[in-house]
Structures are given as C-alpha cells and as structure tokens.
Design a protein around this motif. Structure first.
Motif, PDB file in Angstrom:
ATOM      1  N   LEU A  32       3.366   5.224  -8.849  1.00 27.96           N
ATOM      2  CA  LEU A  32       3.169   4.926 -10.573  1.00 27.96           C
ATOM      3  C   LEU A  32       3.035   6.155 -11.272  1.00 27.96           C
ATOM      4  O   LEU A  32       3.738   6.354 -12.183  1.00 27.96           O
ATOM      5  CB  LEU A  32       1.980   4.388 -10.434  1.00 27.96           C
ATOM      6  CG  LEU A  32       1.735   2.959 -10.284  1.00 27.96           C
ATOM      7  CD1 LEU A  32       0.330   2.475 -10.367  1.00 27.96           C
ATOM      8  CD2 LEU A  32       2.621   1.743 -11.089  1.00 27.96           C
ATOM      9  N   ALA A  33       2.784   7.368 -10.447  1.00 30.01           N
ATOM     10  CA  ALA A  33       2.823   8.875 -11.136  1.00 30.01           C
ATOM     11  C   ALA A  33       4.203   9.207 -11.197  1.00 30.01           C
ATOM     12  O   ALA A  33       4.438  10.069 -12.115  1.00 30.01           O
ATOM     13  CB  ALA A  33       2.160   9.541 -10.342  1.00 30.01           C
ATOM     14  N   THR A  49       1.102   3.617  -3.576  1.00 29.74           N
ATOM     15  CA  THR A  49       1.581   3.184  -4.833  1.00 29.74           C
ATOM     16  C   THR A  49       0.818   4.028  -5.827  1.00 29.74           C
ATOM     17  O   THR A  49       1.703   4.103  -7.012  1.00 29.74           O
ATOM     18  CB  THR A  49       0.657   1.570  -4.852  1.00 29.74           C
ATOM     19  OG1 THR A  49       1.156   0.894  -3.883  1.00 29.74           O
ATOM     20  CG2 THR A  49       0.805   1.002  -6.289  1.00 29.74           C
ATOM     21  N   GLU A  50      -0.276   4.727  -5.806  1.00 28.89           N
ATOM     22  CA  GLU A  50      -0.707   5.527  -6.922  1.00 28.89           C
ATOM     23  C   GLU A  50       0.500   6.526  -7.267  1.00 28.89           C
ATOM     24  O   GLU A  50       0.631   6.925  -8.486  1.00 28.89           O
ATOM     25  CB  GLU A  50      -1.951   6.143  -6.660  1.00 28.89           C
ATOM     26  CG  GLU A  50      -3.214   4.991  -6.727  1.00 28.89           C
ATOM     27  CD  GLU A  50      -4.402   5.781  -6.651  1.00 28.89           C
ATOM     28  OE1 GLU A  50      -4.504   6.869  -6.494  1.00 28.89           O
ATOM     29  OE2 GLU A  50      -5.502   5.122  -6.643  1.00 28.89           O
ATOM     30  N   GLN A  96       0.868  -1.428   0.036  1.00 29.76           N
ATOM     31  CA  GLN A  96       0.110  -0.099   0.124  1.00 29.76           C
ATOM     32  C   GLN A  96       0.930   1.289  -0.047  1.00 29.76           C
ATOM     33  O   GLN A  96       0.356   2.454  -0.582  1.00 29.76           O
ATOM     34  CB  GLN A  96      -0.935   0.108   1.225  1.00 29.76           C
ATOM     35  CG  GLN A  96      -1.925  -1.163   1.226  1.00 29.76           C
ATOM     36  CD  GLN A  96      -1.691  -2.258   1.798  1.00 29.76           C
ATOM     37  OE1 GLN A  96      -0.850  -2.509   2.760  1.00 29.76           O
ATOM     38  NE2 GLN A  96      -1.891  -3.423   1.094  1.00 29.76           N
TER      39      GLN A  96
END
Length: 233
Positions: free
Chosen positions: A221-222, A217-218, A201
């Motif tokens: 990724l960005a 995690t988002e 997470q």
C-alpha cells in the motif's frame, strides 16, 4: 519452515526461458499472492509448483523436503491442490459428479460434499446440472470445491476472479477467506491488486519472468503507485 518453497526456479518453453531464478514461499496457513500482467510468468510459476512444468534449474520444497522431481499426482496426494485458470470442468458430468471425482484422491480431512455445498449453496441448487450449463461463476465455484475435496494443505488458485461479475467476485473472496480460516494455505495468482489486497498477507510482483517486488500488504500500500506501474498493461 515454509510449507511450499519454489527456490531459484528456471522454467523454459522449448528454448525460450519463461522464469529466471524465481523464489516464492508460502507458509503454513498463509495467503500469498503472485501479481503480474499477462505474460509475466504467473501461470508458469504456479504450473511449475504443481509439477505440470519441469524445472530446468532450482528446487521445489514442500514441508522442507526436496520434491523437485515429483509428478502432479504425487504432489496432490501430499496435499497440494491446483485450480487452473480454465477451470477444466467435465462438461458432460453433473455438478455432483464433478465434485465426487475429486474424492478418489483419498486424503482424509474436514472437507466433504456437505461442507462444499455449505460454502457454495449455488452448487447444491445445481447439483444435477451438467457442467456445460453452468455460468462462469458457477464453474469457478465448482473448480474450487473440487480442489477442496482433495483436502489440501495448500490451494493454488490461478486467476480465480478473472472475467467474473463483481457480486460473484465478492462471494469468491468471502469463500477464500473462510477456506483459509480452516487452515488451508493459498497461493493466489491475480492480474490486479483488488483481490490480493483483501486477502493476502504477503505479495509478490512478477514481470518478465522475474520477481520485481515482494513484501507485506502494508508495504505494498505504501508503494502502490510503483507496483501498479509494474502490472499495468
């Protein structure tokens, strides 16, 4: 409140400082990854978390209590299990004997031998085999199973997928996800992003003994291009 908090930690090897004011937290039931290239300080931090390396500065908190001075065996009894990078299988003992050794910790919980064999059927097939006859993947399953038999609240995994075939990695990722669904928090040390992105997470990136990036995690990724540049060899 965090389950584990390594706060402002300094660790030395002799006169050489390996960690510089590192702070990492793991919440109840959370998977957190610590990512970095070789020599970045990943294994140093996880060994400090289990008490194998002393803190020269900073604090180790478990369930909000200061446990900085606790030795590894005391931290194990409190519910922290460590699966080292080199696995440390007892070569002359059978698979089942290796597993049963972990039960001397005496912590009660849901994980018993039957459940370990359910999680890793290959271990049941090889229950009578000596540790030195196992493949790398089987040894890793055995090391994780042995850690689970202490019925931990927090599992520290140091490079669990390193050098393993893709199919074995897939099975280990599935096992780690199941372990976490049972409420066990995981601090996962890895050298690349593939496994942490499937499981964690939150992520920390460490380099030169300092946390260089942290986030969910988002966010990773960005910001993937920059993070990959930090961990590239």
């Amino acid at each position: 409140m965090s389950l584990l908090e390594m706060r402002d930690c300094d660790v030395f090897y002799g006169k050489a400082q390996a960690l510089h004011g590192v702070t990492v937290t793991v919440g109840e039931g959370e998977i957190v990854s610590l990512i970095g290239r070789n020599g970045a300080g990943k294994s140093t931090l996880i060994k400090a978390a289990i008490g194998l390396l002393p803190l020269r500065g900073g604090t180790r908190l478990f369930e909000g209590a200061d446990e900085t001075g606790r030795p590894p065996e005391a931290l194990g009894r409190m519910g922290i299990a460590f699966v080292p990078e080199n696995r440390r299988i007892f070569a002359s003992l059978s698979v089942e004997e290796n597993l049963r050794i972990a039960t001397v910790m005496g912590r009660r919980g849901a994980w018993d031998l039957k459940r370990i064999y359910g999680l890793f059927p290959r271990l049941q097939e090889r229950a009578a085999s000596r540790g030195d006859t196992l493949s790398g993947g089987e040894q890793q399953m055995l090391a994780v199973g042995r850690g689970l038999l202490t019925n931990p609240r927090l599992l520290l995994l140091d490079e669990p997928t390193e050098g393993l075939a893709p199919l074995i990695v897939r099975d280990l990722v599935a096992a780690m996800a199941e372990i976490n669904r049972e409420g066990v928090a995981i601090l996962l040390v890895e050298q690349n992003l593939k496994v942490p992105l499937q499981l964690a997470q939150r992520q920390y990136v460490i380099d030169n003994g300092r946390i260089q990036w942290e986030g969910g995690t988002e966010a990773l990724l960005a910001d993937r291009t920059r993070v990959e540049a930090m961990i590239s060899l």
